[in-house]
Design a protein around this motif. Structure first.
Motif, PDB file in Angstrom:
ATOM      1  N   THR A 103      -6.100   5.403  -5.756  1.00 21.38           N
ATOM      2  CA  THR A 103      -5.326   6.250  -4.839  1.00 21.38           C
ATOM      3  C   THR A 103      -5.653   7.728  -5.019  1.00 21.38           C
ATOM      4  O   THR A 103      -5.453   8.524  -4.096  1.00 21.38           O
ATOM      5  CB  THR A 103      -3.821   6.033  -5.039  1.00 21.38           C
ATOM      6  OG1 THR A 103      -3.483   6.298  -6.395  1.00 21.38           O
ATOM      7  CG2 THR A 103      -3.425   4.608  -4.701  1.00 21.38           C
ATOM      8  N   LYS A 132      -7.125  -5.383  10.158  1.00 20.98           N
ATOM      9  CA  LYS A 132      -7.123  -5.372   8.696  1.00 20.98           C
ATOM     10  C   LYS A 132      -7.671  -6.688   8.172  1.00 20.98           C
ATOM     11  O   LYS A 132      -7.601  -7.718   8.836  1.00 20.98           O
ATOM     12  CB  LYS A 132      -5.705  -5.148   8.153  1.00 20.98           C
ATOM     13  CG  LYS A 132      -5.158  -3.753   8.389  1.00 20.98           C
ATOM     14  CD  LYS A 132      -3.801  -3.582   7.710  1.00 20.98           C
ATOM     15  CE  LYS A 132      -3.278  -2.172   7.893  1.00 20.98           C
ATOM     16  NZ  LYS A 132      -1.968  -1.980   7.198  1.00 20.98           N
ATOM     17  N   PHE A 144      -6.003   3.470   5.214  1.00 20.83           N
ATOM     18  CA  PHE A 144      -6.287   2.742   3.983  1.00 20.83           C
ATOM     19  C   PHE A 144      -7.416   1.753   4.246  1.00 20.83           C
ATOM     20  O   PHE A 144      -7.308   0.880   5.105  1.00 20.83           O
ATOM     21  CB  PHE A 144      -5.041   2.002   3.495  1.00 20.83           C
ATOM     22  CG  PHE A 144      -5.302   1.136   2.296  1.00 20.83           C
ATOM     23  CD1 PHE A 144      -5.565   1.705   1.066  1.00 20.83           C
ATOM     24  CD2 PHE A 144      -5.300  -0.246   2.411  1.00 20.83           C
ATOM     25  CE1 PHE A 144      -5.808   0.915  -0.043  1.00 20.83           C
ATOM     26  CE2 PHE A 144      -5.548  -1.048   1.314  1.00 20.83           C
ATOM     27  CZ  PHE A 144      -5.801  -0.471   0.075  1.00 20.83           C
ATOM     28  N   PHE A 193      -6.101  -6.904  -1.914  1.00 16.93           N
ATOM     29  CA  PHE A 193      -5.889  -5.665  -1.167  1.00 16.93           C
ATOM     30  C   PHE A 193      -6.117  -5.940   0.316  1.00 16.93           C
ATOM     31  O   PHE A 193      -7.033  -6.671   0.695  1.00 16.93           O
ATOM     32  CB  PHE A 193      -6.851  -4.577  -1.655  1.00 16.93           C
ATOM     33  CG  PHE A 193      -6.715  -4.261  -3.120  1.00 16.93           C
ATOM     34  CD1 PHE A 193      -5.656  -3.513  -3.581  1.00 16.93           C
ATOM     35  CD2 PHE A 193      -7.654  -4.717  -4.037  1.00 16.93           C
ATOM     36  CE1 PHE A 193      -5.519  -3.222  -4.931  1.00 16.93           C
ATOM     37  CE2 PHE A 193      -7.536  -4.437  -5.380  1.00 16.93           C
ATOM     38  CZ  PHE A 193      -6.467  -3.684  -5.834  1.00 16.93           C
ATOM     39  N   ASN A 205      -0.134  -2.247   1.178  1.00 16.99           N
ATOM     40  CA  ASN A 205      -1.581  -2.440   1.166  1.00 16.99           C
ATOM     41  C   ASN A 205      -1.990  -3.745   0.493  1.00 16.99           C
ATOM     42  O   ASN A 205      -3.149  -3.894   0.086  1.00 16.99           O
ATOM     43  CB  ASN A 205      -2.251  -1.262   0.448  1.00 16.99           C
ATOM     44  CG  ASN A 205      -1.998   0.053   1.143  1.00 16.99           C
ATOM     45  OD1 ASN A 205      -1.923   0.117   2.370  1.00 16.99           O
ATOM     46  ND2 ASN A 205      -1.845   1.115   0.369  1.00 16.99           N
ATOM     47  N   TYR A 206      -1.073  -4.702   0.392  1.00 17.23           N
ATOM     48  CA  TYR A 206      -1.354  -5.963  -0.282  1.00 17.23           C
ATOM     49  C   TYR A 206      -0.958  -7.126   0.622  1.00 17.23           C
ATOM     50  O   TYR A 206      -0.055  -7.015   1.441  1.00 17.23           O
ATOM     51  CB  TYR A 206      -0.589  -6.059  -1.608  1.00 17.23           C
ATOM     52  CG  TYR A 206      -1.013  -5.019  -2.606  1.00 17.23           C
ATOM     53  CD1 TYR A 206      -1.963  -5.310  -3.572  1.00 17.23           C
ATOM     54  CD2 TYR A 206      -0.483  -3.730  -2.572  1.00 17.23           C
ATOM     55  CE1 TYR A 206      -2.362  -4.349  -4.491  1.00 17.23           C
ATOM     56  CE2 TYR A 206      -0.884  -2.759  -3.470  1.00 17.23           C
ATOM     57  CZ  TYR A 206      -1.824  -3.082  -4.435  1.00 17.23           C
ATOM     58  OH  TYR A 206      -2.228  -2.126  -5.322  1.00 17.23           O
ATOM     59  N   SER A 218       1.848  -6.075  -6.160  1.00 18.43           N
ATOM     60  CA  SER A 218       0.852  -5.031  -5.891  1.00 18.43           C
ATOM     61  C   SER A 218       0.222  -4.540  -7.189  1.00 18.43           C
ATOM     62  O   SER A 218       0.519  -3.442  -7.648  1.00 18.43           O
ATOM     63  CB  SER A 218       1.506  -3.866  -5.153  1.00 18.43           C
ATOM     64  OG  SER A 218       2.623  -3.387  -5.889  1.00 18.43           O
ATOM     65  N   GLN A 268      -8.327   8.249  -2.626  1.00 17.24           N
ATOM     66  CA  GLN A 268      -7.784   8.223  -1.272  1.00 17.24           C
ATOM     67  C   GLN A 268      -7.208   9.587  -0.905  1.00 17.24           C
ATOM     68  O   GLN A 268      -7.403  10.079   0.211  1.00 17.24           O
ATOM     69  CB  GLN A 268      -6.697   7.150  -1.183  1.00 17.24           C
ATOM     70  CG  GLN A 268      -6.153   6.927   0.219  1.00 17.24           C
ATOM     71  CD  GLN A 268      -5.141   5.788   0.251  1.00 17.24           C
ATOM     72  OE1 GLN A 268      -4.742   5.271  -0.783  1.00 17.24           O
ATOM     73  NE2 GLN A 268      -4.737   5.400   1.435  1.00 17.24           N
ATOM     74  N   GLY A 311      -6.577  -4.100   4.017  1.00 16.60           N
ATOM     75  CA  GLY A 311      -6.778  -2.835   4.704  1.00 16.60           C
ATOM     76  C   GLY A 311      -7.928  -2.893   5.678  1.00 16.60           C
ATOM     77  O   GLY A 311      -8.473  -3.961   5.991  1.00 16.60           O
TER      78      GLY A 311
END
Length: 1023
Positions: A895, A855, A937, A807, A795-796, A1001, A898, A809
């Motif tokens: 997270t 993304k 994400f 980030f 996710n980075y 990350s 999430q 996404g």
């Protein structure tokens, strides 16, 4: 300078002068003896105005005449003045403001105030000390008020205490670690932590040297008692750090422990007791609301009908709130700390011995941290030319560590499940036929212990060869042994799968250090020069192993009988070593305390790099102009009392990449041949003989300015640093047989501004001082390896022209409403879109949304600025400290959120589910419930991490000395303190200050152990 030598020289010279004076003026002396005089005798004592401690060695002299004396070991004096009262005396003592007063009788008690300017006059730098006025680089010193916070590890006390220093707690676990960035992160795959130098011994604290079994290791720095520390100086620019060469790119934190004072024997005790509480809970659904959510998810999924049981409204109404899993796991946890210190000595030997015990229970049940520490510092001056000093720390730390992932388990466990079943055993299966690991059972029954024993010591001898030339030889050692023990019993869900699982691990590390330096100091007229040269060497070795087994007949023996498990798991072991040799030199020159020049060079040879690139060279140069000492400055000195400009440049390095990275290596692989498991070796990494250092070039411009006799002081620094030769895993052609290789490619820059303000707002009986700091840092990737422009991991994203910590996404774009399935359904990412699904933006413009292609950068973990504000107030024995700390502009990947916004009905959900889309509530922000969502994400889970925190409030009352003396004390104080009392933030997780993640990350809150809010009461007693 050798104080003993000069004392003897002064005594001999004074004797000769006295003899000559007596012979020349003998007639007058005789006549004076037969002339009647007034033999006025003044008796008294001299004390510290704040602590009321007596001051031995203070000088008291009659103004205008030669009569003077010094106080004895008890701070008392007798002065025969030879003249009648009243008369004026002048009292002086090193570190205190001189005092002039009229004496009209005897005895007297004279109190002196600490000279705060002189107190901060000396700063510890690499391989020595310097007067603050002589420093050409950027150095921040941490005040004693920050070090008096009741913290487990001293690195936690650095939060908000200095500009340009970002301190992030990676876990609230007792004894847990922090991550520190000084002027931003410069490396992508290498280390970004600063170098710590503790009483001369360099230590790189990567946050963990253990963790082989626990998953959440104990901070190695927590083995050092913060109460033993005298000062902390942070070297930030390359002029200050280049003397540490290959390890200075991320800044240097120099820690100096307390030492005994000559002719001043004392016994002190400090103890405190506190209670820690959870700052806030994460809002989740209760059992009633969760059951409704689950029914909604089941009604939406046609295949689910017949597989799952729906609840009637009557059943739902009977559920109530259900189980509060957070409330059952978190607790009000006590903590206590005790320290006893004995110190004293003479002109030839000084000593300080301290013992410490700390017991901190965790706010999660069955977690704690205990430390037993002993420190001995001895300074000896046995001969006129020889000094010897030893600093030794012995410590043992025991910790019960929270099971990995337990915080996330507490949040997602359905509230409809119970902790215990009707038979009194732990519930493993909730009423909806879903199997979950019962987090309370995991906390109560799983064993996860860590024990750390540490011996850290340095000793040096310094010999004065000739006047101004000193040879210093230092030896040091750091020995760590870490033992970890783990057992998962058969009685809980995780252990039932393997019928119990046990494991043990150990890690032993040993590092030794030798430093040999020559220092030459010379003053002639207006010129002062200091020259340092030396050779150092350090070696580090580490060994570790783990062993485990499972399938036990009984849980009674736990981890103490690995052989009791019928299924053995293959053990692991490893051994590594690195060596470093260095040559260093530095020259400091100043002319008339106005113009300063500093130049240094260090050459490092490291075993970690390729055979052709083991040596690196790290120069620096700096200059400063102290305008405040110019003659023309006297015209404005009443307003602007001090003014100094600083400029510096230097090159530093980074070698924190692990061992043997330049070498080709083999790995073990297992294969099945003829029904037998065969283990063999195969290449797993290609060698790189050209592997070398990351190099950081840094430029710094600084301004130090004081107003109104330095009652208001400003320190401003602007810097630019560029890191090149980044250590990156670069992709290789598949024809090489390897997918990547660690090489030197790419560059990153950091530039920023730092401001520190210190003011004495009120002086006198009521004192009010303020310290404020703020810093801005901007980070950018300038190049990546092998011509690449982008590097994506999970996710980075790391991208040229962008800062680190981005980030990557999807971007949310509302909720699909009824009737929009045909026109907007292609932006849900679902093959069969339904009203209530979340919409996402089409980033690549192809007319549809897919999670792989659409993304964008959706946030960044780096703050726009960091700030800290400390106010201290003093009045009639009361001292009040209020410390505020904050950060602004950074984002956090939550997270937990999430996981809690899946709305599946199979696990608990965030309270935001109450506003989810339904036909009766067509929400535009919260999607519908559905049994099997495809997790995406997105920016929905990137939150503003800005915060302002009331970090510390401390109120101290110093008992009057007369009252303390009645109970046998030289001084006494009591205090109450609170930490993390109020936090202003929009972040919905447990705490905005606690994040984890690697260099690639960062900024992730992945179910981390929360930081506690704490209240303390304590005493400080002197005997």
């Amino acid at each position: 300078m050798d104080l003993y030598f000069h004392a003897n020289f002064f005594i001999k010279r004074r004797f000769l002068l006295t003899l000559v004076f007596t012979l020349l003026f003998l007639p007058f002396i005789v006549r004076a003896q037969i002339t009647p005089t007034v033999n006025s005798r003044l008796n008294g004592k001299i004390i510290d105005a704040q602590t009321k401690e007596r001051l031995p060695g203070a000088t008291i002299a009659i103004k205008g005449v030669t009569n003077s004396t010094t106080t004895d070991a008890k701070g008392e004096f007798t002065l025969v003045s030879g003249q009648p009262f009243p008369y004026t005396v002048v009292v002086t003592y090193i570190g205190y403001l001189p005092k002039e007063l009229v004496i009209d009788g005897s005895p007297v008690t004279i109190s002196l105030d600490i000279d705060t300017k002189q107190l901060n006059d000396v700063v510890v730098v690499g391989y020595g000390t310097q007067k603050r006025a002589d420093i050409t680089g950027s150095v921040s010193s941490i005040g004693k008020t920050a070090l008096q916070q009741p913290v487990t590890s001293f690195d936690q006390a650095l939060k908000g205490a200095a500009p340009g220093v970002q301190v992030t707690q990676t876990t609230g676990q007792p004894g847990g670690g922090v991550s520190i960035r000084i002027r931003g992160g410069s490396s992508i795959q290498g280390g970004n932590e600063p170098l710590y130098v503790i009483d001369g011994f360099p230590i790189y604290n990567a946050g963990s040297t253990a963790g082989t079994l626990s998953g959440t290791p104990v901070n190695p720095l927590s083995s050092i008692n913060p109460g033993d520390i005298e000062s902390i100086d942070i070297l930030k620019d390359a002029s200050a750090t280049a003397i540490y060469g290959s390890r200075g790119a991320n800044g240097v934190v120099i820690v100096t422990t307390k030492k005994g004072k000559a002719d001043r024997s004392s016994v002190t005790y400090e103890g405190n007791y506190g209670v820690q509480t959870l700052r806030k809970k994460v809002d989740v659904l209760n059992a009633h609301d969760f059951a409704i959510l689950r029914n909604d998810a089941l009604y939406d999924a046609t295949p689910a009908k017949g597989r799952f049981q729906y609840l009637t409204q009557q059943q739902i109404d009977q559920l109530g709130d259900g189980t509060d899993w957070q409330g059952s796991a978190f607790r009000n946890a006590p903590t206590q700390n005790h320290q006893l210190t004995v110190s004293g000595g003479s002109a030839k030997v000084r000593y300080l011995i301290s013992g410490n015990y700390q017991d901190q229970k965790g706010i999660i049940r069955n977690t704690d941290f205990k430390r037993y520490g002993l420190r001995a510092n001895v300074d000896a001056h046995p001969f006129e030319r020889l000094k010897i000093s030893t600093a030794l720390t012995l410590s043992k730390a025991d910790a019960n560590i929270a099971p990995n992932g337990i915080v996330n388990s507490l949040l997602i466990m359905p509230p409809t499940a119970t902790i215990y079943d009707p038979n009194g055993g732990y519930t493993l299966r909730n009423p909806f036929e879903n199997i979950f690991a019962n987090p309370i059972a995991t906390i109560n029954e799983q064993i996860n212990k860590s024990t750390t024993n540490r011996v850290l010591g340095t000793t040096f001898a310094e010999y004065k060869i000739i006047e101004g030339l000193n040879l210093k030889v230092l030896f040091g050692a750091d020995v760590n042994t870490i033992s970890e023990k783990k057992y998962i019993p058969n009685s809980i869900y995780e252990g039932s799968l393997t019928r119990g699982q046990a494991g043990r691990g150990s890690l032993e590390s040993y590092s030794w250090l030798n430093e040999n330096t020559l220092t030459y100091d010379k003053n002639w007229g207006d010129h002062t020069i200091n020259v340092l040269g030396g050779f150092t060497q350090q070696s580090f070795s580490r060994e570790n192993f783990t062993a485990s087994s499972q399938n036990f007949v009984t849980d009674e023996l736990g981890y103490n009988s690995l052989q009791g498990g019928s299924t053995l798991i293959a053990p692991t072991s490893d051994a590594t070593r690195w060596d470093l040799q260095s040559y260093l030199g530095r020259v400091n020159y100043n002319y008339n305390r106005r113009y300063y020049l500093t130049a240094s060079l260090r050459a490092d040879g490291s075993s970690r790099f390729g055979k052709g690139n083991k040596w690196g060279y790290f120069p620096s140069a700096a200059a400063s102009w102290n305008i405040g000492n110019e003659p023309f400055f006297e015209n404005i000195s009443k307003t602007v009392s001090d003014l100094k400009f600083r400029l510096s440049y230097g090159k530093t390095g980074n070698l924190e990449i692990g061992e043997y990275q330049s070498l080709a290596t083999l790995a073990t692989y297992s294969y099945l041949f003829g029904g037998n498991m065969i283990t063999g070796f195969a290449p797993n990494r290609i060698g790189n003989d050209r592997l070398s250092w990351e190099k950081t070039d840094q430029y710094n411009a600084g301004l130090d300015i004081g107003f109104f006799d330095n009652r208001l002081q400003l320190n401003i620094d602007a810097y630019y640093k560029k890191t090149t030769n980044l250590l990156l895993n670069v992709q290789l052609p598949w024809t090489s047989g390897f997918d990547s290789s660690l090489q030197n490619f790419g560059s990153v820059e950091n530039k920023g501004l730092e401001l520190a303000v210190s003011s004495q707002n009120f002086t006198g009986a009521f004192k009010w001082n303020t310290q404020f700091n703020i810093s801005f840092n901007r980070n950018k990737v300038l190049a990546l390896g092998n011509g690449a422009n982008t590097y994506i991991t999970g996710n980075y994203i790391i991208q040229v022209g962008q800062p680190l910590g981005n980030f990557f996404g999807s971007v949310t774009n509302g909720i699909l409403q009824t009737g929009e399935e045909a026109s907007k359904g292609k932006y849900t990412g679902s093959a069969t879109p339904k009203p209530g699904d979340r919409l996402y933006k089409d980033i690549n413009g192809d007319g549809t949304f897919t999670t792989a292609a659409d993304k964008a950068i959706i946030g960044n973990a780096q703050p726009d600025f960091l700030a800290g504000l400390t106010n201290t107030f003093s009045y009639k024995g009361f001292d009040l400290l209020i410390f505020l700390q904050g950060a602004y502009g950074n984002q956090i990947l939550n997270t937990n959120r999430q996981n809690l916004e899946l709305f599946t009905g199979q696990q608990n959900a965030a309270a935001s589910a109450l506003d989810r889309w339904t036909p009766a509530n067509p929400s535009q922000t919260i999607p519908r419930a559905k049994l099997d969502p495809a997790p995406v994400f997105s920016d929905r889970f990137i939150e503003d991490g800005s915060f302002l925190r009331l970090k510390n409030v401390n109120l101290t009352y110093n008992l009057p000395r007369t009252f303390a003396a009645k109970i046998g004390l030289s001084n006494a104080s009591i205090y109450v303190s609170g930490q993390n009392l109020i936090t202003w933030t929009k972040y919905t997780g447990f705490d905005p200050e606690v994040t984890s993640g690697s260099n690639v990350s960062p900024g992730t809150d992945a179910g981390i152990y929360p930081v506690a809010k704490s209240y303390f009461v304590g005493v400080r007693l002197g005997f």
